[in-house]
Design a protein around this motif. Structure first.
Motif, PDB file in Angstrom:
ATOM      1  N   ASN A  53      45.510  39.266  33.994  1.00 28.85           N
ATOM      2  CA  ASN A  53      44.772  39.019  35.510  1.00 28.85           C
ATOM      3  C   ASN A  53      45.750  38.613  36.403  1.00 28.85           C
ATOM      4  OD1 ASN A  53      42.440  39.296  34.184  1.00 28.85           O
ATOM      5  ND2 ASN A  53      42.269  37.235  33.485  1.00 28.85           N
ATOM      6  N   ARG A  56      47.003  41.916  38.020  1.00 28.82           N
ATOM      7  CA  ARG A  56      45.656  42.667  38.563  1.00 28.82           C
ATOM      8  C   ARG A  56      45.704  41.957  40.295  1.00 28.82           C
ATOM      9  NH1 ARG A  56      41.173  43.152  34.297  1.00 28.82           N
ATOM     10  NH2 ARG A  56      42.404  44.813  33.107  1.00 28.82           N
ATOM     11  N   HIS A  57      45.908  40.634  40.144  1.00 31.50           N
ATOM     12  CA  HIS A  57      45.530  39.861  41.345  1.00 31.50           C
ATOM     13  C   HIS A  57      46.810  40.066  42.393  1.00 31.50           C
ATOM     14  CE1 HIS A  57      44.590  36.578  44.089  1.00 31.50           C
ATOM     15  NE2 HIS A  57      45.799  36.311  43.891  1.00 31.50           N
ATOM     16  N   ILE A  59      48.642  42.809  42.413  1.00 32.93           N
ATOM     17  CA  ILE A  59      48.572  44.310  42.785  1.00 32.93           C
ATOM     18  C   ILE A  59      47.486  44.408  43.810  1.00 32.93           C
ATOM     19  CG2 ILE A  59      47.772  46.755  42.046  1.00 32.93           C
ATOM     20  CD1 ILE A  59      49.231  46.294  39.510  1.00 32.93           C
ATOM     21  N   ASN A  60      46.328  43.887  43.575  1.00 28.08           N
ATOM     22  CA  ASN A  60      45.196  44.004  44.476  1.00 28.08           C
ATOM     23  C   ASN A  60      45.471  43.088  45.775  1.00 28.08           C
ATOM     24  OD1 ASN A  60      43.368  45.305  42.709  1.00 28.08           O
ATOM     25  ND2 ASN A  60      42.462  43.369  42.165  1.00 28.08           N
ATOM     26  N   LYS A  61      46.517  42.189  45.800  1.00 26.10           N
ATOM     27  CA  LYS A  61      46.901  41.553  47.023  1.00 26.10           C
ATOM     28  C   LYS A  61      47.736  42.404  47.918  1.00 26.10           C
ATOM     29  CE  LYS A  61      48.767  36.933  48.285  1.00 26.10           C
ATOM     30  NZ  LYS A  61      49.586  35.810  47.818  1.00 26.10           N
ATOM     31  N   LYS A  62      48.692  43.226  47.327  1.00 28.32           N
ATOM     32  CA  LYS A  62      49.527  44.082  47.864  1.00 28.32           C
ATOM     33  C   LYS A  62      48.712  45.650  48.586  1.00 28.32           C
ATOM     34  CE  LYS A  62      54.102  43.917  45.545  1.00 28.32           C
ATOM     35  NZ  LYS A  62      54.703  44.576  44.642  1.00 28.32           N
ATOM     36  N   ILE A  63      47.525  45.772  47.733  1.00 27.47           N
ATOM     37  CA  ILE A  63      46.704  46.763  48.331  1.00 27.47           C
ATOM     38  C   ILE A  63      45.896  46.548  49.341  1.00 27.47           C
ATOM     39  CG2 ILE A  63      44.675  48.372  47.798  1.00 27.47           C
ATOM     40  CD1 ILE A  63      45.494  48.305  44.975  1.00 27.47           C
ATOM     41  N   ARG A  64      45.469  45.194  49.679  1.00 27.05           N
ATOM     42  CA  ARG A  64      44.857  44.625  50.843  1.00 27.05           C
ATOM     43  C   ARG A  64      45.383  44.604  52.086  1.00 27.05           C
ATOM     44  NH1 ARG A  64      41.788  39.805  47.488  1.00 27.05           N
ATOM     45  NH2 ARG A  64      40.645  41.242  46.218  1.00 27.05           N
TER      46      ARG A  64
END
Length: 65
Positions: A53, A56-57, A59-64
């Motif tokens: 988790n 994932r958090h 990675i999602n932070k980098k994508i945003r």
């Protein structure tokens, strides 16, 4: 613990069990129940889940951005 103390302990536990309503006993049993993964494998699955988790958090932070 001698036999007399043991019998009084068992009788006290039994009397306490009989005096509590069935609904309360079921609620207490559900509260004590642990997940099967924790019971069989300890906290390893929980720690792995936390790690995944976190990744994932991250990675999602980098994508945003």
């Amino acid at each position: 613990m001698n036999f007399k103390d043991w019998i009084s302990y068992i009788m006290h536990r039994f009397a306490n069990y009989i005096e509590t309503p069935r609904v309360e006993r079921k609620e207490l049993k559900l509260q004590r129940k642990e997940k099967w993964s924790h019971r069989w494998f300890g906290l390893v699955p929980f720690s792995m889940k936390m790690y995944v988790n976190k990744q994932r958090h991250r990675i999602n932070k980098k994508i945003r951005r």
